[in-house]
Design a protein around this motif. Structure first.
Motif, PDB file in Angstrom:
ATOM      1  N   LYS A 209       0.712  -1.252   0.070  1.00 27.25           N
ATOM      2  CA  LYS A 209       0.099  -0.013  -0.040  1.00 27.25           C
ATOM      3  C   LYS A 209       0.944   1.253   0.028  1.00 27.25           C
ATOM      4  O   LYS A 209       1.775   1.308   0.757  1.00 27.25           O
ATOM      5  CB  LYS A 209      -0.810  -0.086   1.171  1.00 27.25           C
ATOM      6  N   LEU A 210       0.747   2.073  -0.607  1.00 27.84           N
ATOM      7  CA  LEU A 210       1.425   3.375  -0.934  1.00 27.84           C
ATOM      8  C   LEU A 210       0.815   4.365  -0.210  1.00 27.84           C
ATOM      9  O   LEU A 210      -0.501   4.487   0.315  1.00 27.84           O
ATOM     10  CB  LEU A 210       1.547   3.932  -2.593  1.00 27.84           C
ATOM     11  N   ASP A 211       1.753   5.545   0.114  1.00 22.88           N
ATOM     12  CA  ASP A 211       1.023   6.585   1.044  1.00 22.88           C
ATOM     13  C   ASP A 211      -0.111   7.166   0.693  1.00 22.88           C
ATOM     14  O   ASP A 211      -1.117   7.694   1.429  1.00 22.88           O
ATOM     15  CB  ASP A 211       2.406   7.751   1.327  1.00 22.88           C
ATOM     16  N   ASN A 212      -0.222   7.033  -0.805  1.00 24.93           N
ATOM     17  CA  ASN A 212      -1.511   7.819  -1.370  1.00 24.93           C
ATOM     18  C   ASN A 212      -2.644   6.729  -1.309  1.00 24.93           C
ATOM     19  O   ASN A 212      -3.875   7.076  -1.950  1.00 24.93           O
ATOM     20  CB  ASN A 212      -1.108   8.387  -2.707  1.00 24.93           C
ATOM     21  N   GLY A 213      -2.369   5.809  -0.930  1.00 21.89           N
ATOM     22  CA  GLY A 213      -3.674   4.705  -0.450  1.00 21.89           C
ATOM     23  C   GLY A 213      -3.851   3.826  -1.886  1.00 21.89           C
ATOM     24  O   GLY A 213      -4.482   2.857  -1.533  1.00 21.89           O
ATOM     25  N   LEU A 214      -3.018   3.969  -2.750  1.00 20.93           N
ATOM     26  CA  LEU A 214      -3.108   2.746  -4.110  1.00 20.93           C
ATOM     27  C   LEU A 214      -2.342   1.696  -3.561  1.00 20.93           C
ATOM     28  O   LEU A 214      -1.444   1.827  -2.637  1.00 20.93           O
ATOM     29  CB  LEU A 214      -2.415   3.504  -5.217  1.00 20.93           C
ATOM     30  N   GLU A 215      -2.591   0.807  -4.107  1.00 21.68           N
ATOM     31  CA  GLU A 215      -2.028  -0.680  -3.907  1.00 21.68           C
ATOM     32  C   GLU A 215      -1.349  -1.050  -5.234  1.00 21.68           C
ATOM     33  O   GLU A 215      -2.186  -1.093  -6.199  1.00 21.68           O
ATOM     34  CB  GLU A 215      -2.933  -1.758  -3.291  1.00 21.68           C
ATOM     35  N   GLN A 216      -0.202  -1.544  -4.990  1.00 22.23           N
ATOM     36  CA  GLN A 216       0.499  -2.140  -6.042  1.00 22.23           C
ATOM     37  C   GLN A 216       1.195  -3.592  -5.774  1.00 22.23           C
ATOM     38  O   GLN A 216       1.045  -3.573  -4.616  1.00 22.23           O
ATOM     39  CB  GLN A 216       1.549  -1.184  -6.743  1.00 22.23           C
ATOM     40  N   PHE A 217       1.812  -3.988  -6.560  1.00 20.36           N
ATOM     41  CA  PHE A 217       2.434  -5.313  -6.290  1.00 20.36           C
ATOM     42  C   PHE A 217       4.213  -5.252  -6.433  1.00 20.36           C
ATOM     43  O   PHE A 217       4.435  -4.568  -7.378  1.00 20.36           O
ATOM     44  CB  PHE A 217       1.832  -6.621  -7.142  1.00 20.36           C
ATOM     45  N   VAL A 218       4.978  -5.562  -5.419  1.00 19.55           N
ATOM     46  CA  VAL A 218       6.041  -5.572  -5.636  1.00 19.55           C
ATOM     47  C   VAL A 218       7.096  -6.757  -5.309  1.00 19.55           C
ATOM     48  O   VAL A 218       6.494  -7.631  -4.742  1.00 19.55           O
ATOM     49  CB  VAL A 218       6.812  -4.256  -4.619  1.00 19.55           C
ATOM     50  N   TYR A 219       8.263  -6.751  -5.782  1.00 17.65           N
ATOM     51  CA  TYR A 219       9.245  -7.811  -5.583  1.00 17.65           C
ATOM     52  C   TYR A 219      10.712  -7.102  -5.168  1.00 17.65           C
ATOM     53  O   TYR A 219      10.850  -6.369  -5.918  1.00 17.65           O
ATOM     54  CB  TYR A 219       9.410  -8.499  -6.814  1.00 17.65           C
ATOM     55  N   VAL A 220      11.218  -7.819  -4.167  1.00 20.59           N
ATOM     56  CA  VAL A 220      12.563  -7.183  -4.038  1.00 20.59           C
ATOM     57  C   VAL A 220      13.414  -8.445  -4.084  1.00 20.59           C
ATOM     58  O   VAL A 220      13.197  -9.321  -3.310  1.00 20.59           O
ATOM     59  CB  VAL A 220      12.638  -6.388  -2.504  1.00 20.59           C
ATOM     60  N   ASP A 221      14.614  -8.298  -4.648  1.00 18.81           N
ATOM     61  CA  ASP A 221      15.639  -9.349  -4.833  1.00 18.81           C
ATOM     62  C   ASP A 221      16.296  -9.403  -3.666  1.00 18.81           C
ATOM     63  O   ASP A 221      17.392  -8.408  -3.583  1.00 18.81           O
ATOM     64  CB  ASP A 221      16.323  -9.167  -6.275  1.00 18.81           C
ATOM     65  N   GLU A 222      16.202 -10.291  -2.733  1.00 18.19           N
ATOM     66  CA  GLU A 222      16.925 -10.324  -1.555  1.00 18.19           C
ATOM     67  C   GLU A 222      18.412 -10.690  -1.698  1.00 18.19           C
ATOM     68  O   GLU A 222      19.270 -10.616  -0.924  1.00 18.19           O
ATOM     69  CB  GLU A 222      16.221 -11.185  -0.368  1.00 18.19           C
ATOM     70  N   GLU A 223      18.404 -11.547  -2.736  1.00 14.37           N
ATOM     71  CA  GLU A 223      19.557 -12.387  -2.821  1.00 14.37           C
ATOM     72  C   GLU A 223      20.696 -11.326  -3.448  1.00 14.37           C
ATOM     73  O   GLU A 223      22.082 -11.848  -3.243  1.00 14.37           O
ATOM     74  CB  GLU A 223      19.295 -13.461  -4.016  1.00 14.37           C
ATOM     75  N   ILE A 224      20.413 -10.327  -4.141  1.00 17.31           N
ATOM     76  CA  ILE A 224      21.382  -9.488  -4.909  1.00 17.31           C
ATOM     77  C   ILE A 224      22.491  -8.962  -4.083  1.00 17.31           C
ATOM     78  O   ILE A 224      22.000  -8.502  -2.989  1.00 17.31           O
ATOM     79  CB  ILE A 224      20.658  -8.290  -5.768  1.00 17.31           C
ATOM     80  N   GLU A 225      23.650  -8.837  -4.351  1.00 14.10           N
ATOM     81  CA  GLU A 225      24.809  -8.124  -3.584  1.00 14.10           C
ATOM     82  C   GLU A 225      24.789  -6.671  -3.611  1.00 14.10           C
ATOM     83  O   GLU A 225      24.835  -6.166  -4.661  1.00 14.10           O
ATOM     84  CB  GLU A 225      26.129  -8.714  -3.666  1.00 14.10           C
ATOM     85  N   LEU A 226      24.772  -6.072  -2.612  1.00 11.41           N
ATOM     86  CA  LEU A 226      24.646  -4.763  -2.497  1.00 11.41           C
ATOM     87  C   LEU A 226      25.654  -4.036  -1.867  1.00 11.41           C
ATOM     88  O   LEU A 226      26.382  -4.584  -1.065  1.00 11.41           O
ATOM     89  CB  LEU A 226      23.434  -4.264  -1.839  1.00 11.41           C
TER      90      LEU A 226
END
Ligand code: HEM
Length: 300
Positions: A209-226
């Motif tokens: 849920k975004l701050d403006n109330g809209l909902e979207q779908f997300v994916y975060v690549d946890e494996e990636i080296e940062l």
């Protein structure tokens, strides 16, 4: 019907416009460095107002130059695309806005690694806003598959074509100050590919849920080296994108396009060409017959 309009542009004249578009795509200060994605969205929104039943809307007219269409919140941000093209229109004044917007998208898609798309000119520009259809004909990203069918069947598209067209979300991004959604669908949003379909299938997309109330779908690549201080890159999908996964008829095409890039390119090329022709009637020689003022149209 006798036509007294100017002759259709020569191949060389069209090539000059295409070259000018190619040059303008490179925009290091803008978004991901390319004007391409927003130009594709401009062409799509110029055509996507079509209603097959009433034969209104479509890519003729360039109605977005008028507040009635240009000020539609669904078209937020497309002023950037129109502004990018303005110097080209000034230089090649013989081309209409309606033709230039469609042609620019075709050139951009090819330049970004996508397929060749058939394009025909002859669209005219409205001289007032009386033929602009009512607002509300473009899709609402917060909805699902019923809504997509309602919107795209109205234009004359089928399920396979809806999925192929949605593959344009390989390109570009959502902007919080335009649609309210935020982020890009794929890692490289200026390269046309079938990555969007692959990612849809590959990941476990989580609702956010975004701050403006809209909902979207997300994916975060946890494996990636940062690197230190670097934030993991988050990719996104709209609710309408997710409905391509949950609807069985749509999902079949998502899978086929994820597996077969050539098939996707072939189908996208055909359906995008069809999109750009919505609302355009041609005679046997390809002359546009429903132009605002046929006398001003091209004759071949
Ligand atoms: C961007 C919705 C179909 C091409 C967007 C954005 C939304 C959206 C909300 C973000 C706009 C922004 O914030 O700047 C939808 C919905 C569709 C749809 C609900 C229904 C299926 C299409 C189609 C095409 C297309 C058919 C072209 C064939 C694009 C492109 C962008 C975009 C290229 C990126 C624009 C940019 O980077 O500025 N779309 N879209 N979309 N859409 Fe769609």
């Amino acid at each position: 019907m006798s036509q007294t309009g100017p002759a259709a542009p020569s191949v060389a004249q069209l090539e000059q416009v295409k070259d000018a578009v190619r040059t303008l795509l490179h925009q290091p200060e803008y978004d991901d460095g390319s004007a391409g994605p927003v130009l594709v969205r401009l062409a799509w929104h110029s055509a996507g107002t079509y209603c097959a039943e009433t034969k209104t809307g479509g890519s003729n007219g360039a109605g977005m130059r008028y507040e009635k269409e240009g000020g539609d919140p669904a078209n937020a941000g497309l002023a950037h695309a129109r502004a990018f093209l303005e110097p080209i229109k000034e230089k090649f004044s013989w081309i209409t806005y309606a033709d230039l917007w469609c042609l620019a998208a075709v050139v951009a898609i090819k330049e970004m690694g996508g397929p060749e798309i058939a394009w025909q000119g002859g669209r005219t520009d409205f001289t007032d806003d009386t033929k602009i259809p009512p607002r509300g004909r473009l899709p609402d990203a917060a909805q699902g598959s019923d809504h997509l069918r309602h919107i795209f069947y109205r234009m004359g598209f089928n399920d396979q074509e809806i999925v192929a067209l949605s593959g344009a979300h390989n390109l570009g991004r959502c902007h919080s100050d335009r649609s309210g959604f935020e982020g890009k669908w794929v890692n490289n949003p200026t390269r046309f590919s079938n990555q969007y379909f692959k990612l849809l299938l590959a990941h476990d997309w989580k609702k956010k849920k975004l701050d403006n109330g809209l909902e979207q779908f997300v994916y975060v690549d946890e494996e990636i080296e940062l690197e230190e201080g670097e934030k993991p890159e988050e990719l996104m999908m709209l609710p309408t994108d997710m409905s391509l996964l949950s609807d069985p008829a749509f999902r079949t095409w998502v899978k086929r396009y994820a597996e077969d890039k050539d098939l996707f390119f072939d189908h996208f090329s055909k359906v995008f060409a069809k999109l750009l022709e919505l609302g355009i009637c041609r005679d046997a020689s390809g002359n546009v017959t429903n132009a605002e003022n046929v006398e001003d149209g091209y004759k071949s």
